[in-house]
Design an enzyme around this catalytic site. Structure first.
Site, PDB file in Angstrom:
ATOM      1  NE  ARG A   1       6.539  -2.363   6.631  1.00  0.00           N
ATOM      2  CZ  ARG A   1       7.805  -1.956   6.593  1.00  0.00           C
ATOM      3  NH1 ARG A   1       8.120  -0.771   6.143  1.00  0.00           N
ATOM      4  NH2 ARG A   1       8.773  -2.732   7.034  1.00  0.00           N
TER       5      ARG A   1
ATOM      6  CG  HIS B   1       8.222  -1.652   1.766  1.00  0.00           C
ATOM      7  ND1 HIS B   1       7.523  -0.489   1.905  1.00  0.00           N
ATOM      8  CD2 HIS B   1       8.512  -1.764   0.447  1.00  0.00           C
ATOM      9  CE1 HIS B   1       7.407   0.096   0.727  1.00  0.00           C
ATOM     10  NE2 HIS B   1       7.999  -0.660  -0.177  1.00  0.00           N
TER      11      HIS B   1
ATOM     12  CE1 TYR C   1      12.380  -2.285   7.979  1.00  0.00           C
ATOM     13  CE2 TYR C   1      13.445  -3.612   6.299  1.00  0.00           C
ATOM     14  CZ  TYR C   1      12.302  -3.055   6.825  1.00  0.00           C
ATOM     15  OH  TYR C   1      11.088  -3.268   6.214  1.00  0.00           O
TER      16      TYR C   1
HETATM   17  C1  LIG Z   1       9.749   8.103  -6.893  1.00  0.00           C
HETATM   18  C2  LIG Z   1      10.096   6.788  -6.213  1.00  0.00           C
HETATM   19  N1  LIG Z   1      11.242   6.702  -5.518  1.00  0.00           N
HETATM   20  C3  LIG Z   1      11.560   5.544  -4.896  1.00  0.00           C
HETATM   21  C4  LIG Z   1      10.720   4.466  -4.990  1.00  0.00           C
HETATM   22  C5  LIG Z   1      11.075   3.163  -4.270  1.00  0.00           C
HETATM   23  N2  LIG Z   1      10.199   2.989  -3.110  1.00  0.00           N
HETATM   24  C6  LIG Z   1       9.165   2.139  -3.149  1.00  0.00           C
HETATM   25  S1  LIG Z   1       8.301   2.135  -1.710  1.00  0.00           S
HETATM   26  C7  LIG Z   1       9.344   3.261  -1.001  1.00  0.00           C
HETATM   27  C8  LIG Z   1       9.112   3.735   0.431  1.00  0.00           C
HETATM   28  C9  LIG Z   1       7.778   4.361   0.622  1.00  0.00           C
HETATM   29  O1  LIG Z   1       7.540   4.615   1.965  1.00  0.00           O
HETATM   30  P1  LIG Z   1       6.241   5.341   2.443  1.00  0.00           P
HETATM   31  O2  LIG Z   1       5.942   6.512   1.566  1.00  0.00           O
HETATM   32  O3  LIG Z   1       6.376   5.609   3.887  1.00  0.00           O
HETATM   33  O4  LIG Z   1       5.069   4.292   2.177  1.00  0.00           O
HETATM   34  P2  LIG Z   1       4.811   2.849   2.787  1.00  0.00           P
HETATM   35  O5  LIG Z   1       5.278   1.858   1.740  1.00  0.00           O
HETATM   36  O6  LIG Z   1       5.541   2.738   4.076  1.00  0.00           O
HETATM   37  O7  LIG Z   1       3.335   2.729   2.957  1.00  0.00           O
HETATM   38  C10 LIG Z   1      10.343   3.628  -1.895  1.00  0.00           C
HETATM   39  C11 LIG Z   1      11.420   4.576  -1.584  1.00  0.00           C
HETATM   40  C12 LIG Z   1       9.535   4.605  -5.746  1.00  0.00           C
HETATM   41  N3  LIG Z   1       8.643   3.608  -5.856  1.00  0.00           N
HETATM   42  N4  LIG Z   1       9.237   5.785  -6.337  1.00  0.00           N
END
Ligand SMILES: Cc1ncc(C[n+]2csc(CCOP(=O)(O)OP(=O)(O)O)c2C)c(N)n1
Length: 397
Positions: free
Chosen positions: A292, A296, A305
């Protein structure tokens, strides 16, 4: 692959405090490791592959140029959306910068009847499914809950709840099986489902449940994990002790790691997995090893971070540059083609901006309209109360 190929405590990232593979990898873990499928090096050199070359060879030069066009247009759309957010026109944006090849490669491997379940960053897959990019902006602008009909494009609405859509995908795939749309030999009929999610999502219970059900039912679903190294501020090594693609074996189906910045490799690996699903061979877990490049979402600051040196390393692995080099050196495209794509990207940027700004605000009380399929007395009461409340403001004015 046999059991002995996998060291029991091999880590996702090969960090020093964990046990790593006994046999030293030719390609180090931070570059994807020795088993990662790659057909194009970051320098744009073609790496031969006994099984997958045939899949790439089927693509015409026009189709190969088309992949480049997709990569560039999708990146340009994403840049415009990021700018719109910075100018206050969107509440939030989740950029796909750096992940274009993972999305275009997999999106173009799908057939018309296949069905995709995205998370919230799959703008490139949406593009491949024919969703008008401006429709992706509505939810981020707060004017709708997702501006497209999922059944028209076979592309489900975005899912913000991490990993939930993997269950939807598995359920849908089980439905496909029950409809008899697997393994008939009819290319127009046999259907595969693909679920997109991130590395962080693999820590969610929902994802494990989806893998269990897909495995035991031998359902036609491809789990496409974009390992972009970070789940907001959590790096890979804090999320998983094992490489993500190794997990598939525990659920009873194949897993494979592909260079997610290599559009040819992603296309070939995903096509193979989708073909397997359609022909009744069940699920595959594909880990697209990518990065990425941006934040985020526009509401976080990655410099808090992660170190900029890491970003610099990944710039060298840019998915668009390596593919452009290969198209040029193999004389599949010339300067005129690249100029035309640039011009088209500029036009897309302008049109997306204009159409985003012209999106009408919804009638506020419309939020009650689709809570239930049929009229419901509670929502009807709430809607009336809400409208009366709004009308009271007009009286004050
Ligand atoms: C069930 C849930 N827990 C926590 C969140 C908060 N949250 C939003 S994005 C994220 C990280 C996601 O990371 P990843 O799966 O690696 O996807 P990326 O955004 O890096 O593509 C979190 C913890 C959420 N949206 N849904």
């Amino acid at each position: 692959m046999s059991d002995s190929d996998v060291a029991p405590l091999e880590t996702a990232y090969g960090v020093q405090h964990h046990v790593t593979r006994a046999d030293a990898p030719e390609r180090p873990a931070h570059e994807g490791g020795p088993e990662m499928v790659q057909l194009l090096t970051p320098e744009g050199e073609r790496v031969p592959h006994a099984e997958l070359d045939a899949i790439v060879d089927e693509l015409s030069d026009e189709a190969l140029r088309g992949l480049y066009r997709d990569l560039v247009l999708v990146r340009r759309f994403d840049a415009e959306a990021t700018a719109l957010q910075r100018q206050g026109e969107l509440g939030l944006w989740a950029s796909l910068l750096g992940q274009e090849a993972a999305q275009v490669g997999s999106g173009r491997a799908m057939r018309r009847q296949d069905y995709a379940f995205p998370t919230y960053r799959e703008h490139g897959v949406a593009w491949c499914r024919g969703v008008d990019p401006v429709n992706l902006l509505g939810m981020f602008r707060g004017v709708n809950h997702g501006g497209w009909d999922p059944n028209e494009k076979n592309f489900h609405l975005y899912t913000i709840i991490i990993g939930a859509q993997t269950l939807h995908a598995t359920g849908y795939a089980m439905g496909v099986q029950r409809d008899g749309d697997v393994g008939t030999g009819d290319e127009q009929r046999d259907t595969a489902v693909i679920a997109y999610f991130g590395d962080g999502a693999t820590s969610q219970g929902d994802v494990s449940e989806a893998l269990v059900f897909a495995g035991v039912n031998n359902s036609p679903v491809v789990f496409f994990c974009q390992n972009n190294q970070w789940a907001i501020s959590e790096p890979n090594e804090k999320q998983s002790r094992a490489p993500l693609w190794h997990r598939a074996r525990g659920f009873g189906f194949p897993g494979i790691r592909v260079d997610g910045n290599d559009v040819l490799a992603v296309y070939a690996v995903t096509k193979q997995a989708l073909d397997a699903a359609r022909t009744g061979q069940g699920p595959t877990f594909v880990e697209a090893f990518t990065y990425r490049m941006g934040a985020h979402t526009t509401s976080d600051d990655p410099t808090k971070y992660r170190v900029s040196a890491e970003v610099e390393v990944w710039k060298h692995r840019d998915p668009i540059e390596r593919y452009k080099r290969w198209l040029l050196t193999t004389e599949r495209a010339d300067a005129g083609f690249f100029d035309a794509v640039e011009a088209e990207a500029d036009e897309l940027g302008t049109s997306v901006r204009e159409r985003c700004l012209a999106m009408p605000d919804p009638d506020a009380s419309s939020m009650f309209d689709h809570v239930y399929a049929d009229p419901h007395p509670v929502t009807a009461r709430e809607k009336a109360a809400f409208e009366a409340y709004h009308a009271s403001f007009e009286e004050v004015r």
